[in-house]
Design a protein around this motif. Sequence first.
Motif, PDB file in Angstrom:
ATOM      1  N   LEU A  22      38.964  32.966  44.581  1.00 42.12           N
ATOM      2  CA  LEU A  22      38.648  32.072  43.477  1.00 42.12           C
ATOM      3  C   LEU A  22      38.594  32.835  42.162  1.00 42.12           C
ATOM      4  O   LEU A  22      39.067  32.345  41.124  1.00 42.12           O
ATOM      5  CB  LEU A  22      37.316  31.375  43.736  1.00 42.12           C
ATOM      6  CG  LEU A  22      36.905  30.299  42.715  1.00 42.12           C
ATOM      7  CD1 LEU A  22      37.937  29.182  42.654  1.00 42.12           C
ATOM      8  CD2 LEU A  22      35.536  29.723  43.064  1.00 42.12           C
ATOM      9  N   ILE A  23      38.054  34.044  42.180  1.00 41.94           N
ATOM     10  CA  ILE A  23      37.990  34.868  40.969  1.00 41.94           C
ATOM     11  C   ILE A  23      39.403  35.186  40.481  1.00 41.94           C
ATOM     12  O   ILE A  23      39.701  35.097  39.274  1.00 41.94           O
ATOM     13  CB  ILE A  23      37.204  36.163  41.233  1.00 41.94           C
ATOM     14  CG1 ILE A  23      35.717  35.850  41.418  1.00 41.94           C
ATOM     15  CG2 ILE A  23      37.386  37.150  40.076  1.00 41.94           C
ATOM     16  CD1 ILE A  23      34.872  37.041  41.818  1.00 41.94           C
ATOM     17  N   ARG A  24      40.307  35.550  41.416  1.00 39.59           N
ATOM     18  CA  ARG A  24      41.684  35.849  41.033  1.00 39.59           C
ATOM     19  C   ARG A  24      42.366  34.612  40.452  1.00 39.59           C
ATOM     20  O   ARG A  24      43.074  34.687  39.443  1.00 39.59           O
ATOM     21  CB  ARG A  24      42.477  36.359  42.240  1.00 39.59           C
ATOM     22  CG  ARG A  24      42.130  37.776  42.667  1.00 39.59           C
ATOM     23  CD  ARG A  24      43.170  38.323  43.623  1.00 39.59           C
ATOM     24  NE  ARG A  24      43.296  37.502  44.821  1.00 39.59           N
ATOM     25  CZ  ARG A  24      42.570  37.651  45.925  1.00 39.59           C
ATOM     26  NH1 ARG A  24      41.633  38.612  45.971  1.00 39.59           N
ATOM     27  NH2 ARG A  24      42.757  36.881  46.979  1.00 39.59           N
ATOM     28  N   LEU A  25      42.140  33.479  41.099  1.00 37.02           N
ATOM     29  CA  LEU A  25      42.768  32.244  40.648  1.00 37.02           C
ATOM     30  C   LEU A  25      42.243  31.831  39.272  1.00 37.02           C
ATOM     31  O   LEU A  25      43.004  31.355  38.419  1.00 37.02           O
ATOM     32  CB  LEU A  25      42.508  31.140  41.668  1.00 37.02           C
ATOM     33  CG  LEU A  25      43.397  29.892  41.611  1.00 37.02           C
ATOM     34  CD1 LEU A  25      44.873  30.262  41.574  1.00 37.02           C
ATOM     35  CD2 LEU A  25      43.110  29.000  42.810  1.00 37.02           C
ATOM     36  N   ARG A  26      40.969  32.044  39.047  1.00 39.81           N
ATOM     37  CA  ARG A  26      40.400  31.729  37.738  1.00 39.81           C
ATOM     38  C   ARG A  26      40.972  32.651  36.663  1.00 39.81           C
ATOM     39  O   ARG A  26      41.225  32.225  35.525  1.00 39.81           O
ATOM     40  CB  ARG A  26      38.880  31.848  37.786  1.00 39.81           C
ATOM     41  CG  ARG A  26      38.188  30.597  38.324  1.00 39.81           C
ATOM     42  CD  ARG A  26      36.701  30.766  38.366  1.00 39.81           C
ATOM     43  NE  ARG A  26      36.020  29.486  38.507  1.00 39.81           N
ATOM     44  CZ  ARG A  26      34.762  29.352  38.863  1.00 39.81           C
ATOM     45  NH1 ARG A  26      34.026  30.434  39.105  1.00 39.81           N
ATOM     46  NH2 ARG A  26      34.208  28.156  38.976  1.00 39.81           N
ATOM     47  N   SER A  27      41.166  33.922  36.988  1.00 41.09           N
ATOM     48  CA  SER A  27      41.744  34.868  36.027  1.00 41.09           C
ATOM     49  C   SER A  27      43.171  34.466  35.678  1.00 41.09           C
ATOM     50  O   SER A  27      43.576  34.506  34.504  1.00 41.09           O
ATOM     51  CB  SER A  27      41.716  36.295  36.595  1.00 41.09           C
ATOM     52  OG  SER A  27      40.389  36.733  36.794  1.00 41.09           O
ATOM     53  N   GLN A  28      43.947  34.072  36.704  1.00 44.71           N
ATOM     54  CA  GLN A  28      45.310  33.612  36.471  1.00 44.71           C
ATOM     55  C   GLN A  28      45.306  32.362  35.590  1.00 44.71           C
ATOM     56  O   GLN A  28      46.091  32.245  34.645  1.00 44.71           O
ATOM     57  CB  GLN A  28      46.002  33.299  37.802  1.00 44.71           C
ATOM     58  CG  GLN A  28      46.287  34.501  38.672  1.00 44.71           C
ATOM     59  CD  GLN A  28      46.888  34.086  40.015  1.00 44.71           C
ATOM     60  OE1 GLN A  28      47.237  32.930  40.220  1.00 44.71           O
ATOM     61  NE2 GLN A  28      47.002  35.039  40.919  1.00 44.71           N
ATOM     62  N   THR A  29      44.412  31.449  35.925  1.00 46.23           N
ATOM     63  CA  THR A  29      44.327  30.196  35.176  1.00 46.23           C
ATOM     64  C   THR A  29      43.999  30.456  33.714  1.00 46.23           C
ATOM     65  O   THR A  29      44.611  29.866  32.813  1.00 46.23           O
ATOM     66  CB  THR A  29      43.237  29.287  35.785  1.00 46.23           C
ATOM     67  OG1 THR A  29      43.614  28.947  37.127  1.00 46.23           O
ATOM     68  CG2 THR A  29      43.060  28.019  34.968  1.00 46.23           C
ATOM     69  N   ARG A  30      43.060  31.353  33.460  1.00 48.75           N
ATOM     70  CA  ARG A  30      42.661  31.641  32.086  1.00 48.75           C
ATOM     71  C   ARG A  30      43.815  32.270  31.312  1.00 48.75           C
ATOM     72  O   ARG A  30      44.058  31.923  30.137  1.00 48.75           O
ATOM     73  CB  ARG A  30      41.438  32.582  32.111  1.00 48.75           C
ATOM     74  CG  ARG A  30      40.851  32.950  30.776  1.00 48.75           C
ATOM     75  CD  ARG A  30      40.588  31.822  29.822  1.00 48.75           C
ATOM     76  NE  ARG A  30      40.221  30.559  30.429  1.00 48.75           N
ATOM     77  CZ  ARG A  30      40.510  29.403  29.913  1.00 48.75           C
ATOM     78  NH1 ARG A  30      41.203  29.325  28.794  1.00 48.75           N
ATOM     79  NH2 ARG A  30      40.135  28.286  30.502  1.00 48.75           N
TER      80      ARG A  30
END
Length: 249
Positions: free
Chosen positions: A10-18
């Motif tokens: 989830l942290i990786r996905l949030r970083s990608q999203t941002r």
Amino acid sequence: MTQTFDVEALIRLRSQTRAISDALKAQASDYLATLALLIRPQTFFGEYLQGAQRSSGRETQHHFKELKELYDRIGSASPFQLVNELEVPLTLISTTPELFPLEYDKVLSQSGQSIRITSPVRWVVGFSSFDLARFRTVIKDPNRSSAELHRFVVHYLVLFYCLSQSPGVGRVLEGLRFPLSFERLKYFGDLPFCVIGSPVRAQLPDESVIRSSTQIAGNTSFEELVGHENIVEMNDEIRQRLLLTIEGM
């Protein structure tokens, strides 16, 4: 998209999203700044604006009349219930367009908890100094300043009117793959907002992921996510249109 609660994923996905959201917003803001000269309120309202030069009296009178009708209908209704008249000449504090986060509420089916969701790929267009979050706060404040509320309603209505009367701007943004739409948002009554989208789709994970994430963070907010598959599935609309044009020839 994440289906089980994996903190690292989830942290990786949030970083990608941002990162994706920041890039898209910067591009949309650049396009909007370039087109800003085409949506100047002075063009529509002329001498009805403070400090503006006189223009075609009949045309500006028509535009102001339509704006006043919008204001009288929307401003007097809930949740605004304004009694202020639309003053002449209008005083606009800012006419520089800016993008603000598009937010909506989602109620989790099991817990009934309301979560404030932010879209990373769609934004509300407003004038600078008129932040959408502040507008929402003013509406909910029982001790709100009617003058401040009046200014918010007028500035968002003026922007909506200018963009809705400039279909060419919408066509240009559509061609640039940042489509413009007019939408009503919860808590803002019948006030129409200008919303800019993007060529990328964002989505929400399972509710269990949202619930676990907000519990750990200790808040009630969550952002839609953009994964690798959302980038891969992007369609080239021009390519599709040209293929349809020659199909069957």
